[in-house]
Design a protein around this motif. Structure first.
Motif, PDB file in Angstrom:
ATOM      1  N   PHE A  98       0.822  -1.204   0.000  1.00  0.00           N
ATOM      2  CA  PHE A  98       0.000   0.000   0.000  1.00  0.00           C
ATOM      3  C   PHE A  98       0.862   1.262   0.000  1.00  0.00           C
ATOM      4  CE2 PHE A  98      -3.070  -3.092   1.655  1.00  0.00           C
ATOM      5  CZ  PHE A  98      -4.105  -2.873   0.765  1.00  0.00           C
ATOM      6  N   ALA A  99       2.070   1.165   0.516  1.00  0.00           N
ATOM      7  CA  ALA A  99       2.965   2.328   0.508  1.00  0.00           C
ATOM      8  C   ALA A  99       3.192   2.795  -0.927  1.00  0.00           C
ATOM      9  CB  ALA A  99       4.293   1.983   1.181  1.00  0.00           C
ATOM     10  N   ARG A 100       3.391   1.854  -1.825  1.00  0.00           N
ATOM     11  CA  ARG A 100       3.647   2.215  -3.228  1.00  0.00           C
ATOM     12  C   ARG A 100       2.409   2.812  -3.902  1.00  0.00           C
ATOM     13  NH1 ARG A 100       8.757   0.501  -4.459  1.00  0.00           N
ATOM     14  NH2 ARG A 100       9.437  -1.483  -3.592  1.00  0.00           N
ATOM     15  N   ILE A 101       1.234   2.422  -3.440  1.00  0.00           N
ATOM     16  CA  ILE A 101       0.010   3.018  -3.991  1.00  0.00           C
ATOM     17  C   ILE A 101      -0.195   4.410  -3.397  1.00  0.00           C
ATOM     18  CG2 ILE A 101      -2.506   2.845  -4.106  1.00  0.00           C
ATOM     19  CD1 ILE A 101      -2.156  -0.203  -4.279  1.00  0.00           C
ATOM     20  N   LEU A 102      -0.059   4.531  -2.072  1.00  0.00           N
ATOM     21  CA  LEU A 102      -0.273   5.837  -1.431  1.00  0.00           C
ATOM     22  C   LEU A 102       0.764   6.865  -1.857  1.00  0.00           C
ATOM     23  CD1 LEU A 102      -1.373   4.798   2.164  1.00  0.00           C
ATOM     24  CD2 LEU A 102      -2.796   5.668   0.300  1.00  0.00           C
ATOM     25  N   SER A 103       1.960   6.415  -2.206  1.00  0.00           N
ATOM     26  CA  SER A 103       2.977   7.348  -2.694  1.00  0.00           C
ATOM     27  C   SER A 103       2.786   7.635  -4.184  1.00  0.00           C
ATOM     28  CB  SER A 103       4.376   6.775  -2.472  1.00  0.00           C
ATOM     29  OG  SER A 103       4.604   5.694  -3.373  1.00  0.00           O
ATOM     30  N   ARG A 104       1.885   6.879  -4.814  1.00  0.00           N
ATOM     31  CA  ARG A 104       1.576   6.959  -6.233  1.00  0.00           C
ATOM     32  C   ARG A 104       2.695   6.389  -7.101  1.00  0.00           C
ATOM     33  NH1 ARG A 104       0.841  11.028  -3.332  1.00  0.00           N
ATOM     34  NH2 ARG A 104      -1.106  12.041  -2.897  1.00  0.00           N
ATOM     35  N   GLU A 105       3.725   5.815  -6.475  1.00  0.00           N
ATOM     36  CA  GLU A 105       4.863   5.249  -7.204  1.00  0.00           C
ATOM     37  C   GLU A 105       4.437   4.120  -8.135  1.00  0.00           C
ATOM     38  OE1 GLU A 105       8.836   2.603  -6.328  1.00  0.00           O
ATOM     39  OE2 GLU A 105       7.957   3.684  -4.669  1.00  0.00           O
ATOM     40  N   ALA A 106       3.460   3.338  -7.728  1.00  0.00           N
ATOM     41  CA  ALA A 106       3.033   2.181  -8.517  1.00  0.00           C
ATOM     42  C   ALA A 106       2.063   2.555  -9.627  1.00  0.00           C
ATOM     43  CB  ALA A 106       2.377   1.151  -7.604  1.00  0.00           C
ATOM     44  N   LEU A 107       1.707   3.833  -9.704  1.00  0.00           N
ATOM     45  CA  LEU A 107       0.649   4.243 -10.617  1.00  0.00           C
ATOM     46  C   LEU A 107       1.196   5.050 -11.781  1.00  0.00           C
ATOM     47  CD1 LEU A 107      -1.771   5.381  -7.783  1.00  0.00           C
ATOM     48  CD2 LEU A 107      -1.711   3.144  -8.924  1.00  0.00           C
ATOM     49  N   GLY A 108       0.794   4.662 -12.961  1.00  0.00           N
ATOM     50  CA  GLY A 108       1.203   5.381 -14.161  1.00  0.00           C
ATOM     51  C   GLY A 108       0.034   6.152 -14.735  1.00  0.00           C
ATOM     52  N   PRO A 109       0.241   6.772 -15.886  1.00  0.00           N
ATOM     53  CA  PRO A 109      -0.818   7.567 -16.511  1.00  0.00           C
ATOM     54  C   PRO A 109      -2.111   6.776 -16.748  1.00  0.00           C
ATOM     55  CG  PRO A 109       1.273   7.884 -17.647  1.00  0.00           C
ATOM     56  CD  PRO A 109       1.480   6.796 -16.639  1.00  0.00           C
ATOM     57  N   ALA A 110      -2.000   5.479 -16.981  1.00  0.00           N
ATOM     58  CA  ALA A 110      -3.191   4.652 -17.221  1.00  0.00           C
ATOM     59  C   ALA A 110      -4.050   4.522 -15.962  1.00  0.00           C
ATOM     60  CB  ALA A 110      -2.784   3.269 -17.724  1.00  0.00           C
ATOM     61  N   GLU A 111      -3.457   4.766 -14.814  1.00  0.00           N
ATOM     62  CA  GLU A 111      -4.191   4.651 -13.542  1.00  0.00           C
ATOM     63  C   GLU A 111      -4.567   6.031 -12.982  1.00  0.00           C
ATOM     64  OE1 GLU A 111      -2.201   1.151 -14.528  1.00  0.00           O
ATOM     65  OE2 GLU A 111      -1.037   2.801 -13.712  1.00  0.00           O
ATOM     66  N   LYS A 112      -4.841   6.976 -13.879  1.00  0.00           N
ATOM     67  CA  LYS A 112      -5.154   8.337 -13.436  1.00  0.00           C
ATOM     68  C   LYS A 112      -6.303   8.367 -12.435  1.00  0.00           C
ATOM     69  CE  LYS A 112      -5.846  13.090 -14.542  1.00  0.00           C
ATOM     70  NZ  LYS A 112      -6.097  13.393 -13.166  1.00  0.00           N
ATOM     71  N   ASN A 113      -7.308   7.527 -12.627  1.00  0.00           N
ATOM     72  CA  ASN A 113      -8.432   7.536 -11.685  1.00  0.00           C
ATOM     73  C   ASN A 113      -7.992   7.072 -10.297  1.00  0.00           C
ATOM     74  OD1 ASN A 113      -8.153   4.823 -12.534  1.00  0.00           O
ATOM     75  ND2 ASN A 113     -10.317   4.410 -12.132  1.00  0.00           N
ATOM     76  N   VAL A 114      -6.998   6.195 -10.236  1.00  0.00           N
ATOM     77  CA  VAL A 114      -6.483   5.747  -8.942  1.00  0.00           C
ATOM     78  C   VAL A 114      -5.645   6.873  -8.319  1.00  0.00           C
ATOM     79  CG1 VAL A 114      -5.249   3.926  -7.695  1.00  0.00           C
ATOM     80  CG2 VAL A 114      -6.419   3.376  -9.840  1.00  0.00           C
ATOM     81  N   ILE A 115      -4.866   7.552  -9.137  1.00  0.00           N
ATOM     82  CA  ILE A 115      -4.085   8.694  -8.651  1.00  0.00           C
ATOM     83  C   ILE A 115      -5.040   9.750  -8.076  1.00  0.00           C
ATOM     84  CG2 ILE A 115      -2.616  10.643  -9.360  1.00  0.00           C
ATOM     85  CD1 ILE A 115      -1.344   8.683 -11.431  1.00  0.00           C
ATOM     86  N   ASP A 116      -6.124  10.015  -8.795  1.00  0.00           N
ATOM     87  CA  ASP A 116      -7.121  10.978  -8.307  1.00  0.00           C
ATOM     88  C   ASP A 116      -7.723  10.508  -6.983  1.00  0.00           C
ATOM     89  OD1 ASP A 116      -6.666  12.527 -10.559  1.00  0.00           O
ATOM     90  OD2 ASP A 116      -8.473  11.839 -11.612  1.00  0.00           O
ATOM     91  N   ALA A 117      -7.979   9.211  -6.870  1.00  0.00           N
ATOM     92  CA  ALA A 117      -8.550   8.661  -5.629  1.00  0.00           C
ATOM     93  C   ALA A 117      -7.563   8.798  -4.470  1.00  0.00           C
ATOM     94  CB  ALA A 117      -8.951   7.195  -5.827  1.00  0.00           C
ATOM     95  N   VAL A 118      -6.283   8.565  -4.735  1.00  0.00           N
ATOM     96  CA  VAL A 118      -5.263   8.713  -3.688  1.00  0.00           C
ATOM     97  C   VAL A 118      -5.160  10.181  -3.274  1.00  0.00           C
ATOM     98  CG1 VAL A 118      -2.796   8.495  -3.136  1.00  0.00           C
ATOM     99  CG2 VAL A 118      -3.968   6.646  -4.359  1.00  0.00           C
ATOM    100  N   ASN A 119      -5.167  11.076  -4.251  1.00  0.00           N
ATOM    101  CA  ASN A 119      -5.123  12.502  -3.924  1.00  0.00           C
ATOM    102  C   ASN A 119      -6.324  12.899  -3.074  1.00  0.00           C
ATOM    103  OD1 ASN A 119      -2.733  12.840  -5.343  1.00  0.00           O
ATOM    104  ND2 ASN A 119      -3.744  13.530  -7.205  1.00  0.00           N
ATOM    105  N   GLN A 120      -7.490  12.390  -3.426  1.00  0.00           N
ATOM    106  CA  GLN A 120      -8.703  12.674  -2.656  1.00  0.00           C
ATOM    107  C   GLN A 120      -8.594  12.067  -1.251  1.00  0.00           C
ATOM    108  OE1 GLN A 120     -11.201  14.769  -3.399  1.00  0.00           O
ATOM    109  NE2 GLN A 120     -11.840  14.360  -1.304  1.00  0.00           N
TER     110      GLN A 120
END
Length: 188
Positions: A98-120
Protein backbone atom coordinates in the motif's frame (compact mmCIF):
# COMPACT_ATOMS: atom_id res chain seq x y z
CA UNK A 1 -15.22 -18.98 -5.37
CA UNK A 2 -15.35 -15.76 -7.45
CA UNK A 3 -14.67 -13.54 -4.43
CA UNK A 4 -11.91 -15.91 -3.31
CA UNK A 5 -10.16 -15.46 -6.63
CA UNK A 6 -10.59 -11.69 -6.46
CA UNK A 7 -9.04 -11.72 -2.99
CA UNK A 8 -6.15 -13.87 -4.21
CA UNK A 9 -5.51 -11.45 -7.09
CA UNK A 10 -5.59 -8.42 -4.76
CA UNK A 11 -3.34 -10.10 -2.19
CA UNK A 12 -0.93 -11.12 -4.93
CA UNK A 13 -0.78 -7.57 -6.26
CA UNK A 14 -0.10 -6.23 -2.76
CA UNK A 15 2.69 -8.79 -2.32
CA UNK A 16 4.21 -7.99 -5.72
CA UNK A 17 4.20 -4.28 -4.86
CA UNK A 18 6.36 -5.11 -1.84
CA UNK A 19 8.99 -6.99 -3.79
CA UNK A 20 9.10 -5.70 -7.36
CA UNK A 21 9.53 -2.54 -9.32
CA UNK A 22 5.90 -1.49 -9.82
CA UNK A 23 6.44 -0.73 -13.52
CA UNK A 24 7.36 -4.39 -14.06
CA UNK A 25 4.04 -5.69 -12.74
CA UNK A 26 2.01 -6.71 -15.75
CA UNK A 27 -1.34 -8.43 -15.87
CA UNK A 28 0.47 -11.50 -17.25
CA UNK A 29 2.78 -11.58 -14.22
CA UNK A 30 -0.10 -10.93 -11.84
CA UNK A 31 -2.11 -13.79 -13.38
CA UNK A 32 0.89 -16.13 -13.23
CA UNK A 33 1.64 -15.28 -9.59
CA UNK A 34 -2.08 -15.63 -8.73
CA UNK A 35 -1.99 -19.08 -10.38
CA UNK A 36 -4.76 -18.24 -12.83
CA UNK A 37 -4.87 -17.44 -16.52
CA UNK A 38 -4.78 -13.89 -17.75
CA UNK A 39 -8.26 -14.44 -19.21
CA UNK A 40 -9.51 -15.45 -15.76
CA UNK A 41 -7.94 -12.32 -14.30
CA UNK A 42 -9.89 -10.20 -16.78
CA UNK A 43 -13.12 -11.99 -15.84
CA UNK A 44 -12.68 -10.62 -12.31
CA UNK A 45 -11.27 -7.22 -13.25
CA UNK A 46 -11.79 -5.49 -16.60
CA UNK A 47 -8.40 -3.72 -16.41
CA UNK A 48 -5.22 -3.36 -14.41
CA UNK A 49 -6.53 0.04 -13.33
CA UNK A 50 -9.58 -1.54 -11.66
CA UNK A 51 -7.33 -3.97 -9.76
CA UNK A 52 -5.28 -1.08 -8.39
CA UNK A 53 -8.44 0.87 -7.58
CA UNK A 54 -10.00 -2.02 -5.68
CA UNK A 55 -6.78 -2.57 -3.73
CA UNK A 56 -6.62 1.13 -2.92
CA UNK A 57 -10.29 1.12 -1.87
CA UNK A 58 -9.51 -1.51 0.77
CA UNK A 59 -6.85 0.80 2.23
CA UNK A 60 -9.16 3.81 2.04
CA UNK A 61 -12.03 2.00 3.77
CA UNK A 62 -9.74 0.71 6.52
CA UNK A 63 -8.40 4.19 7.33
CA UNK A 64 -11.86 5.80 7.10
CA UNK A 65 -13.26 3.19 9.45
CA UNK A 66 -10.57 3.97 12.02
CA UNK A 67 -11.19 7.70 11.60
CA UNK A 68 -14.93 7.23 12.23
CA UNK A 69 -14.15 5.21 15.33
CA UNK A 70 -11.84 7.95 16.60
CA UNK A 71 -14.40 10.70 15.96
CA UNK A 72 -16.77 8.92 18.34
CA UNK A 73 -14.14 8.22 21.00
CA UNK A 74 -13.71 10.12 24.26
CA UNK A 75 -10.02 10.81 23.61
CA UNK A 76 -8.68 14.35 23.64
CA UNK A 77 -8.29 15.96 20.17
CA UNK A 78 -4.50 15.58 19.99
CA UNK A 79 -4.77 11.93 21.07
CA UNK A 80 -7.34 11.30 18.35
CA UNK A 81 -5.04 12.82 15.73
CA UNK A 82 -2.08 10.85 17.07
CA UNK A 83 -4.05 7.61 16.94
CA UNK A 84 -5.07 8.19 13.32
CA UNK A 85 -1.51 9.13 12.35
CA UNK A 86 -0.10 6.03 14.05
CA UNK A 87 -2.79 3.79 12.59
CA UNK A 88 -2.05 4.95 9.04
CA UNK A 89 1.70 4.50 9.38
CA UNK A 90 1.42 1.11 11.10
CA UNK A 91 -1.10 -0.06 8.47
CA UNK A 92 1.39 0.83 5.74
CA UNK A 93 4.26 -0.80 7.64
CA UNK A 94 2.30 -4.06 7.89
CA UNK A 95 0.98 -3.81 4.31
CA UNK A 96 4.00 -2.55 2.43
CA UNK A 97 2.39 -2.77 -1.00
CA UNK A 98 0.00 0.00 0.00
CA UNK A 99 2.97 2.33 0.51
CA UNK A 100 3.65 2.21 -3.23
CA UNK A 101 0.01 3.02 -3.99
CA UNK A 102 -0.27 5.84 -1.43
CA UNK A 103 2.98 7.35 -2.69
CA UNK A 104 1.58 6.96 -6.23
CA UNK A 105 4.86 5.25 -7.20
CA UNK A 106 3.03 2.18 -8.52
CA UNK A 107 0.65 4.24 -10.62
CA UNK A 108 1.20 5.38 -14.16
CA UNK A 109 -0.82 7.57 -16.51
CA UNK A 110 -3.19 4.65 -17.22
CA UNK A 111 -4.19 4.65 -13.54
CA UNK A 112 -5.15 8.34 -13.44
CA UNK A 113 -8.43 7.54 -11.68
CA UNK A 114 -6.48 5.75 -8.94
CA UNK A 115 -4.08 8.69 -8.65
CA UNK A 116 -7.12 10.98 -8.31
CA UNK A 117 -8.55 8.66 -5.63
CA UNK A 118 -5.26 8.71 -3.69
CA UNK A 119 -5.12 12.50 -3.92
CA UNK A 120 -8.70 12.67 -2.66
CA UNK A 121 -7.78 10.24 0.15
CA UNK A 122 -5.08 12.60 1.43
CA UNK A 123 -7.41 15.62 1.17
CA UNK A 124 -10.02 13.70 3.12
CA UNK A 125 -7.43 12.53 5.66
CA UNK A 126 -6.38 16.15 6.18
CA UNK A 127 -9.99 17.25 6.64
CA UNK A 128 -10.65 14.40 9.07
CA UNK A 129 -7.52 15.26 11.04
CA UNK A 130 -8.63 18.90 11.15
CA UNK A 131 -12.00 17.77 12.53
CA UNK A 132 -10.29 15.57 15.12
CA UNK A 133 -8.19 18.55 16.23
CA UNK A 134 -11.17 20.88 16.46
CA UNK A 135 -11.47 22.46 19.89
CA UNK A 136 -7.87 21.71 20.85
CA UNK A 137 -6.69 24.69 22.91
CA UNK A 138 -2.99 23.78 22.91
CA UNK A 139 -2.46 24.24 19.16
CA UNK A 140 -0.22 27.15 18.13
CA UNK A 141 -1.73 27.21 14.63
CA UNK A 142 -5.30 26.64 13.44
CA UNK A 143 -6.45 22.98 13.28
CA UNK A 144 -6.35 23.07 9.45
CA UNK A 145 -2.68 24.01 9.36
CA UNK A 146 -1.83 21.43 12.05
CA UNK A 147 -3.72 18.76 10.09
CA UNK A 148 -1.77 19.68 6.96
CA UNK A 149 1.48 19.35 8.95
CA UNK A 150 0.50 15.89 10.26
CA UNK A 151 -0.58 14.54 6.86
CA UNK A 152 2.50 15.94 5.13
CA UNK A 153 4.67 14.17 7.71
CA UNK A 154 2.75 10.93 7.13
CA UNK A 155 3.37 11.15 3.38
CA UNK A 156 7.07 11.79 4.06
CA UNK A 157 7.31 8.77 6.35
CA UNK A 158 5.68 6.58 3.70
CA UNK A 159 8.16 7.84 1.07
CA UNK A 160 11.09 7.26 3.41
CA UNK A 161 9.88 3.71 4.09
CA UNK A 162 9.86 3.00 0.35
CA UNK A 163 13.32 4.58 -0.13
CA UNK A 164 14.71 2.25 2.54
CA UNK A 165 13.29 -0.66 0.53
CA UNK A 166 11.02 -1.36 3.50
CA UNK A 167 13.97 -2.01 5.82
CA UNK A 168 13.68 1.10 8.02
CA UNK A 169 10.45 0.37 9.86
CA UNK A 170 8.57 3.56 10.82
CA UNK A 171 7.53 1.93 14.11
CA UNK A 172 11.16 2.25 15.25
CA UNK A 173 10.94 6.07 15.28
CA UNK A 174 7.24 6.90 15.15
CA UNK A 175 6.88 7.95 18.79
CA UNK A 176 9.88 10.29 18.47
CA UNK A 177 8.49 11.67 15.20
CA UNK A 178 5.14 12.42 16.86
CA UNK A 179 6.83 14.06 19.87
CA UNK A 180 8.80 16.38 17.57
CA UNK A 181 5.65 17.23 15.64
CA UNK A 182 3.80 17.84 18.90
CA UNK A 183 6.48 20.30 20.08
CA UNK A 184 6.01 22.20 16.81
CA UNK A 185 2.20 22.14 16.87
CA UNK A 186 1.31 22.75 20.50
CA UNK A 187 2.01 24.96 23.49
CA UNK A 188 3.48 22.82 26.25
Amino acid sequence: MKNDRKQIILQTLAKLLETRNPSKITTALLAKESKITEAALYRHFPSKRTIFLELFNFCDQTIRSKASELKKSDLQPLEKAKNLFFFLIMFVEKNKGFARILSREALGPAEKNVIDAVNQFFKSLELTTKQLLGGEKKLVAPPGFSAQFIVTNAEGIISRFIRSEFKDAPSSYLENQWNMMLRTMSKG
